[in-house]
Motif scaffolding. Structure first.
Motif, PDB file in Angstrom:
ATOM      1  N   GLY A  24       0.810  -1.212   0.000  1.00 51.36           N
ATOM      2  CA  GLY A  24       0.000   0.000   0.000  1.00 51.36           C
ATOM      3  C   GLY A  24       0.838   1.254   0.000  1.00 51.36           C
ATOM      4  O   GLY A  24       1.940   1.299  -0.557  1.00 51.36           O
ATOM      5  N   LEU A  25       0.299   2.279   0.627  1.00 55.30           N
ATOM      6  CA  LEU A  25       0.955   3.577   0.691  1.00 55.30           C
ATOM      7  C   LEU A  25       0.961   4.082   2.129  1.00 55.30           C
ATOM      8  O   LEU A  25       0.035   3.810   2.901  1.00 55.30           O
ATOM      9  N   ILE A  26       2.007   4.813   2.491  1.00 52.77           N
ATOM     10  CA  ILE A  26       1.996   5.614   3.706  1.00 52.77           C
ATOM     11  C   ILE A  26       1.789   7.053   3.264  1.00 52.77           C
ATOM     12  O   ILE A  26       2.514   7.558   2.409  1.00 52.77           O
ATOM     13  N   ILE A  27       0.782   7.713   3.835  1.00 56.94           N
ATOM     14  CA  ILE A  27       0.501   9.099   3.475  1.00 56.94           C
ATOM     15  C   ILE A  27       0.579   9.972   4.720  1.00 56.94           C
ATOM     16  O   ILE A  27       0.527   9.489   5.855  1.00 56.94           O
ATOM     17  N   TYR A  44      -1.508   4.508   7.004  1.00 58.63           N
ATOM     18  CA  TYR A  44      -1.308   3.440   6.010  1.00 58.63           C
ATOM     19  C   TYR A  44      -2.592   3.265   5.217  1.00 58.63           C
ATOM     20  O   TYR A  44      -3.680   3.127   5.778  1.00 58.63           O
ATOM     21  N   VAL A  45      -2.464   3.275   3.878  1.00 54.30           N
ATOM     22  CA  VAL A  45      -3.606   3.082   2.990  1.00 54.30           C
ATOM     23  C   VAL A  45      -3.433   1.753   2.271  1.00 54.30           C
ATOM     24  O   VAL A  45      -2.519   1.601   1.445  1.00 54.30           O
ATOM     25  N   PRO A  46      -4.275   0.734   2.562  1.00 50.31           N
ATOM     26  CA  PRO A  46      -4.188  -0.544   1.845  1.00 50.31           C
ATOM     27  C   PRO A  46      -4.478  -0.338   0.349  1.00 50.31           C
ATOM     28  O   PRO A  46      -5.269   0.533  -0.030  1.00 50.31           O
ATOM     29  N   ARG A  47      -3.824  -1.145  -0.478  1.00 52.18           N
ATOM     30  CA  ARG A  47      -4.001  -1.021  -1.919  1.00 52.18           C
ATOM     31  C   ARG A  47      -4.077  -2.409  -2.531  1.00 52.18           C
ATOM     32  O   ARG A  47      -3.148  -3.211  -2.410  1.00 52.18           O
ATOM     33  N   ASN A  48      -5.192  -2.713  -3.195  1.00 55.11           N
ATOM     34  CA  ASN A  48      -5.387  -4.010  -3.835  1.00 55.11           C
ATOM     35  C   ASN A  48      -5.371  -3.846  -5.353  1.00 55.11           C
ATOM     36  O   ASN A  48      -5.910  -2.871  -5.892  1.00 55.11           O
ATOM     37  N   VAL A  49      -4.737  -4.797  -6.043  1.00 53.42           N
ATOM     38  CA  VAL A  49      -4.608  -4.731  -7.495  1.00 53.42           C
ATOM     39  C   VAL A  49      -5.915  -5.167  -8.147  1.00 53.42           C
ATOM     40  O   VAL A  49      -6.441  -6.247  -7.857  1.00 53.42           O
ATOM     41  N   VAL A  50      -6.445  -4.330  -9.030  1.00 55.40           N
ATOM     42  CA  VAL A  50      -7.609  -4.691  -9.840  1.00 55.40           C
ATOM     43  C   VAL A  50      -7.145  -5.149 -11.220  1.00 55.40           C
ATOM     44  O   VAL A  50      -7.544  -6.205 -11.708  1.00 55.40           O
ATOM     45  N   ASP A  51      -6.309  -4.363 -11.871  1.00 57.73           N
ATOM     46  CA  ASP A  51      -5.726  -4.724 -13.168  1.00 57.73           C
ATOM     47  C   ASP A  51      -4.328  -4.126 -13.215  1.00 57.73           C
ATOM     48  O   ASP A  51      -4.164  -2.928 -13.427  1.00 57.73           O
ATOM     49  N   GLU A  52      -3.304  -4.971 -13.023  1.00 56.56           N
ATOM     50  CA  GLU A  52      -1.942  -4.475 -12.912  1.00 56.56           C
ATOM     51  C   GLU A  52      -1.425  -3.900 -14.214  1.00 56.56           C
ATOM     52  O   GLU A  52      -0.584  -2.990 -14.216  1.00 56.56           O
ATOM     53  N   GLU A  53      -1.897  -4.411 -15.354  1.00 58.49           N
ATOM     54  CA  GLU A  53      -1.411  -3.939 -16.645  1.00 58.49           C
ATOM     55  C   GLU A  53      -1.741  -2.473 -16.888  1.00 58.49           C
ATOM     56  O   GLU A  53      -0.990  -1.757 -17.547  1.00 58.49           O
ATOM     57  N   VAL A  54      -2.863  -2.018 -16.357  1.00 66.76           N
ATOM     58  CA  VAL A  54      -3.268  -0.614 -16.549  1.00 66.76           C
ATOM     59  C   VAL A  54      -3.183   0.158 -15.236  1.00 66.76           C
ATOM     60  O   VAL A  54      -3.732   1.236 -15.100  1.00 66.76           O
ATOM     61  N   TYR A  55      -2.499  -0.417 -14.247  1.00 67.46           N
ATOM     62  CA  TYR A  55      -2.259   0.238 -12.958  1.00 67.46           C
ATOM     63  C   TYR A  55      -3.573   0.659 -12.298  1.00 67.46           C
ATOM     64  O   TYR A  55      -3.710   1.787 -11.804  1.00 67.46           O
ATOM     65  N   ASP A  56      -4.510  -0.260 -12.285  1.00 73.98           N
ATOM     66  CA  ASP A  56      -5.813  -0.007 -11.655  1.00 73.98           C
ATOM     67  C   ASP A  56      -5.795  -0.615 -10.258  1.00 73.98           C
ATOM     68  O   ASP A  56      -5.565  -1.821 -10.107  1.00 73.98           O
ATOM     69  N   TYR A  57      -6.027   0.229  -9.238  1.00 72.86           N
ATOM     70  CA  TYR A  57      -5.966  -0.238  -7.855  1.00 72.86           C
ATOM     71  C   TYR A  57      -7.241   0.149  -7.111  1.00 72.86           C
ATOM     72  O   TYR A  57      -7.910   1.136  -7.435  1.00 72.86           O
ATOM     73  N   GLU A  58      -7.526  -0.631  -6.083  1.00 73.78           N
ATOM     74  CA  GLU A  58      -8.619  -0.322  -5.161  1.00 73.78           C
ATOM     75  C   GLU A  58      -7.990   0.019  -3.814  1.00 73.78           C
ATOM     76  O   GLU A  58      -7.144  -0.724  -3.306  1.00 73.78           O
ATOM     77  N   PRO A  74      -7.802   4.697   5.257  1.00 72.22           N
ATOM     78  CA  PRO A  74      -6.533   4.986   5.946  1.00 72.22           C
ATOM     79  C   PRO A  74      -6.549   4.538   7.403  1.00 72.22           C
ATOM     80  O   PRO A  74      -7.549   4.706   8.110  1.00 72.22           O
ATOM     81  N   GLU A  75      -5.435   3.947   7.843  1.00 69.27           N
ATOM     82  CA  GLU A  75      -5.283   3.484   9.220  1.00 69.27           C
ATOM     83  C   GLU A  75      -4.051   4.157   9.818  1.00 69.27           C
ATOM     84  O   GLU A  75      -3.051   4.360   9.135  1.00 69.27           O
ATOM     85  N   SER A  76      -4.110   4.478  11.104  1.00 69.84           N
ATOM     86  CA  SER A  76      -2.947   5.079  11.765  1.00 69.84           C
ATOM     87  C   SER A  76      -1.750   4.148  11.623  1.00 69.84           C
ATOM     88  O   SER A  76      -1.843   2.948  11.864  1.00 69.84           O
ATOM     89  N   PHE A  77      -0.614   4.709  11.215  1.00 74.41           N
ATOM     90  CA  PHE A  77       0.546   3.877  10.893  1.00 74.41           C
ATOM     91  C   PHE A  77       1.209   3.289  12.127  1.00 74.41           C
ATOM     92  O   PHE A  77       1.414   2.078  12.218  1.00 74.41           O
ATOM     93  N   SER A  78       1.566   4.123  13.090  1.00 70.27           N
ATOM     94  CA  SER A  78       2.280   3.630  14.267  1.00 70.27           C
ATOM     95  C   SER A  78       2.167   4.647  15.395  1.00 70.27           C
ATOM     96  O   SER A  78       2.467   5.829  15.201  1.00 70.27           O
ATOM     97  N   ASN A  79       1.765   4.167  16.559  1.00 68.27           N
ATOM     98  CA  ASN A  79       1.709   5.057  17.714  1.00 68.27           C
ATOM     99  C   ASN A  79       3.097   5.473  18.177  1.00 68.27           C
ATOM    100  O   ASN A  79       3.257   6.495  18.859  1.00 68.27           O
ATOM    101  N   ARG A  80       4.099   4.696  17.819  1.00 69.86           N
ATOM    102  CA  ARG A  80       5.470   5.060  18.178  1.00 69.86           C
ATOM    103  C   ARG A  80       6.002   6.189  17.286  1.00 69.86           C
ATOM    104  O   ARG A  80       6.793   7.006  17.732  1.00 69.86           O
TER     105      ARG A  80
END
Length: 824
Positions: free
Chosen positions: A168-171, A197-211, A215-221
């Motif tokens: 996924g991504l950290i934003i 942290y934003v989870p990212r699931n592949v829908v169609d990798e050839e055209v870079y389509d993601y779901e 967003p979830e808190s990354f780390s309390n530390r």
């Protein structure tokens, strides 16, 4: 009468009370402004201006709106400020910037030009003024090659600076967590930023389509009670680098003005979930901010932004190298990259490009994303990525995936979900480099216009004759180049059947327009008579000479010799023969200048060769001595003797080396060399006050010589190298020498030498000319020998206009030059 007096007295009391209240409110507003509490300051200044016209309140209200990126309100108030008697030149600049951001380019250019007139040394005004000229080019050069999407996880607040992590991504986001305490930042009135942290699931990798997930808190530390932002991970994702307010172990650090600055921290993880060993970087400080870390793919260099002292503007880009597991002293990337504005949010891509956001370079408005290529430690020219990645708003925080075809960036452009939003993009293009050059001389043509018949876009070549763009895949386009005094020419470039990462090169030669030359009215003369000085009273004038290698005294074959005169005739050019000789026939009543050039040599010029007041046939002689800047292994050793003389020079009775009368400046070789091949280093007699880096008055004459050398040799790119003695710490001397080298570069740039031709390099105490290293007792004279500034040629443009780097090595045998005239 008494009633009138009472009424007047009451009026004065009311006015005094109101004035006192306004004065108190202004003090409160200024206190909020000084504390960076811009939202409260805006409210108070607005209340004051509702009742009174106070210049100070208008100026600071405009500043507040600019600092919170409200360009519409900032434009309105700066529009009033610039008409105040208290207006300063920076207000012209800020007003122009707000107009530019709001799409009012023509009006913005007027105010940029006013700023340039008031502050000609600040390159920001020049860059921003040119932005309006290049607006069409930036808007069209990448048309149709990017597909951009606003992402569903953006909030009504700020969401920015995405970074890849796991799947996924950290934003960075101001997303407000539910809790008993609401924490807001006084600067904007919005919540403090945290990492999510934003989870990212592949829908169609050839055209870079993601779901994308929620967003979830990354780390309390990692997340603290203040700002946490802009993460970057090592390749194995076991270490994170991030920006945080100056908070460590629950305690905040503040500067002298009680401001909590930004710092870069790192943390480690063995399992990707728990983070420990949070430590600050060694270059962090309570007195300035460091932020936005990024690493090279090998993890050996860190780039970041900072407003530490000694920079060129607001926030500058710096680099630190890993020195045996510890980050070394920061090195400013220099004035060719850093401007008087802000350069922030760096990102080093896998294909060797450093992306960053700038409001000081040519752009569309606000922060624009630019990049430079890292070419073996030397930076290429700055390229604006153009629309649609850039807009009139702030655009920053760009990252690429591994194949450089998909990525993310941040923008506060209209149409988003909130303030700063994160966008994804797909890049369906290949890089195209267009080179425009003179067909006859093979020299690059700067300032040529190149039209793209696919997009209708217009490009302009830089000083190297190059224009770059991104072009859609599986496409062919025609590129027509034009320049004054040249015939137009058109060539085609295609992006069909390219391999990943392959670049398309398009070369467009231009030929000069043919000129009709009217024959001069001269009496018919038998050619045989011309050679006879007494025939029919016609005198013949010739200029002969030999081009010598100043190092060896040998003649130089194949040197270009150019002759010009003050009679307005076209220049004449020839090549020297095997004996180094040349010959020109001269006209009467003219004064001539002869110049010789050859790759590997500094140019040589002899002037004052005149046929005026000459009646009898005369042969003038002008030998030219060329100083090598590029030594080959087969060349004889360079020996600088005690008089400073070279073969080919004459030495007077005092033992001082004399150059040929009328010849151009030839610099002094800094060392004696053995048979090591590479660039020759030349000494500049520039000296500095202790612990200072500014240019002293007594250095001006020496710098004028270097300036003239750069003018006479426009094809050269030089490194300005500065050295210190061994006293002081290594890291301090590194920084001091870098500042001194950059001071020389700034002086030359102010004289008009292009920044692309100047490379400042601080060597600290790493290359001594004697044995005075750490803890070695030496005299002050011996230390002075090591405190020196030099230059050497590190690249040049050949006759085809191609840039060539020079590989240079430290010479094997280094002996100090006596440096005659130095103030030891």
């Amino acid at each position: 009468m008494k009633g009138k007096c009472f009424t007047s007295l009451l009026f004065l009391i009311l006015v005094s009370t109101a004035a006192f209240a306004q004065s108190a409110k202004l003090k409160r507003a200024n206190a909020a402004y000084d504390d960076l509490n811009y939202m409260e300051a805006i409210e108070l200044y607005t209340q004051i201006l509702d009742k009174n016209d106070i210049s100070e309140a208008k100026i600071k209200l405009a500043d507040c709106y600019r600092k919170i990126s409200n360009s519409a309100e900032a434009e309105y108030w700066y529009g009033q400020v610039v008409r105040l008697p208290e207006a300063e030149p920076t207000h012209y600049l800020f007003y122009g910037m707000m107009l530019h951001t709001n799409g009012k380019c023509e009006l913005a250019q007027e105010w940029f030009d006013k700023y340039i007139s008031a502050v000609p040394d600040d390159l920001r005004g020049q860059y921003l003024s040119r932005s309006c000229t290049y607006e069409e080019e930036l808007m069209t050069k990448n048309a149709g090659i990017y597909e951009i999407k606003n992402l569903p996880f953006n909030t009504a607040m700020d969401d920015f600076s995405p970074m890849y992590y796991k799947d996924g991504l950290i934003i960075t986001s101001e997303f407000q967590k539910v809790g008993p305490v609401s924490r807001e930042h006084s600067w904007t009135g919005d919540p403090f930023t945290e990492l999510f942290y934003v989870p990212r699931n592949v829908v169609d990798e050839e055209v870079y389509d993601y779901e994308y997930g929620k967003p979830e808190s990354f780390s309390n530390r990692i997340n603290s009670k203040y700002h946490d932002a802009t993460p970057f991970f090592t390749n194995d994702e076991s270490t994170i680098y991030f920006t945080r307010n100056n908070l460590f172990k629950g305690k905040t650090g503040r500067d002298d003005e009680r401001t909590i600055r930004l710092k870069i921290y790192s943390a480690d993880s063995n399992d990707g979930t728990s983070w420990t060993n949070i430590i600050g970087m060694p270059f962090n400080s309570d007195e300035y901010s460091v932020a936005h870390p990024t690493l090279t793919p090998d993890g050996m260099k860190m780039f970041f932004a900072s407003d530490m002292p000694g920079g060129f503007g607001g926030m500058d880009l710096y680099m630190s190298e890993d020195e045996n597991g510890r980050w070394g002293p920061p090195i400013n990337l220099g004035p060719s990259i850093n401007t008087e504005g802000n350069e922030i949010f760096p990102y080093y891509s896998r294909d060797g490009k450093l992306y960053f956001a700038s409001d000081g370079h040519i752009g569309l408005g606000g922060l624009d994303i630019c990049y430079i290529e890292d070419k073996k430690g030397e930076w290429g020219p700055i390229t604006n990525v153009g629309y649609p990645i850039n807009s009139r708003s702030d655009d920053f925080g760009l990252i690429f995936n591994e194949d450089n075809k998909h990525g993310y960036f941040t923008s506060d452009r209209e149409g988003g979900a909130g303030d700063d939003d994160i966008y994804s993009f797909i890049k369906l293009a290949a890089p195209v480099e267009i080179y425009v050059y003179d067909e006859l001389t093979k020299q690059p043509i700067a300032g040529a216009t190149v039209m793209n018949d696919c997009t209708g876009g217009k490009l302009t070549t830089d000083e190297k004759g190059i224009a770059t763009l991104e072009m859609k895949l599986e496409q062919c386009c025609g590129f027509e180049a034009s320049q004054e005094d040249y015939l137009d020419n058109k060539k085609q470039g295609c992006t069909k059947n390219l391999q990943d990462g392959e670049k398309v090169f398009v070369e467009i030669p231009l030929s000069k327009e043919e000129e009709v030359v009217e024959p001069e009215d001269v009496a018919e003369t038998n050619p045989e008579d011309i050679s006879d000085p007494n025939a029919k009273g016609v005198a013949q004038f010739d200029l002969i000479g030999t081009v010598f290698d100043k190092l060896t005294g040998s003649p130089v074959e194949g040197a270009t010799v150019t002759l010009t005169n003050d009679c307005g005739d076209d220049e004449m050019t020839m090549l020297t023969d095997a004996s180094g000789k040349y010959k020109f026939m001269l006209k009467p009543n003219c004064c001539y200048t002869v110049k010789s050039t050859k790759i590997g040599f500094l140019s040589g010029t002899v002037s004052g060769q005149c046929t005026k007041e000459l009646d009898a046939s005369t042969t003038l002689q002008a030998d030219i001595y060329l100083q090598k800047y590029l030594k080959e292994a087969s060349d004889p050793n360079i020996v600088v003797n005690e008089t400073g003389a070279y073969p080919g020079n004459t030495v007077d009775e005092t033992g001082v080396s004399k150059e040929y009368s009328g010849s151009s400046y030839t610099p002094e070789v800094s060392y004696s060399y053995d048979n090591t091949a590479g660039a020759i280093t030349f000494l500049l007699h520039i000296y500095y006050d202790f612990d200072q880096s500014y240019i002293r008055d007594d250095a001006e004459s020496e710098l004028e010589k270097l300036y003239q050398l750069m003018v006479d040799n426009p094809e050269l790119v030089v490194e300005i190298g500065s050295h210190t003695d061994s006293r002081g710490s290594n890291s301090y001397n590194d920084r001091l020498s870098q500042r001194r080298a950059e001071a020389v570069v700034r002086w030359l740039r102010a004289k008009g030498i292009s920044k692309t031709r100047l490379k400042p390099k601080g060597y600290g105490e790493t290359i001594n000319v004697n044995n005075c290293s750490n803890n070695v007792p030496c005299s002050e004279e011996e230390h002075q020998w090591n405190r020196r500034t030099e230059f050497k040629v590190v690249g040049y443009y050949n006759t085809e206009g191609q840039y060539k780097e020079i590989d240079s090595q430290r010479p094997g045998n280094v002996n100090v030059d006596p440096c005659q005239g130095c103030p030891f």
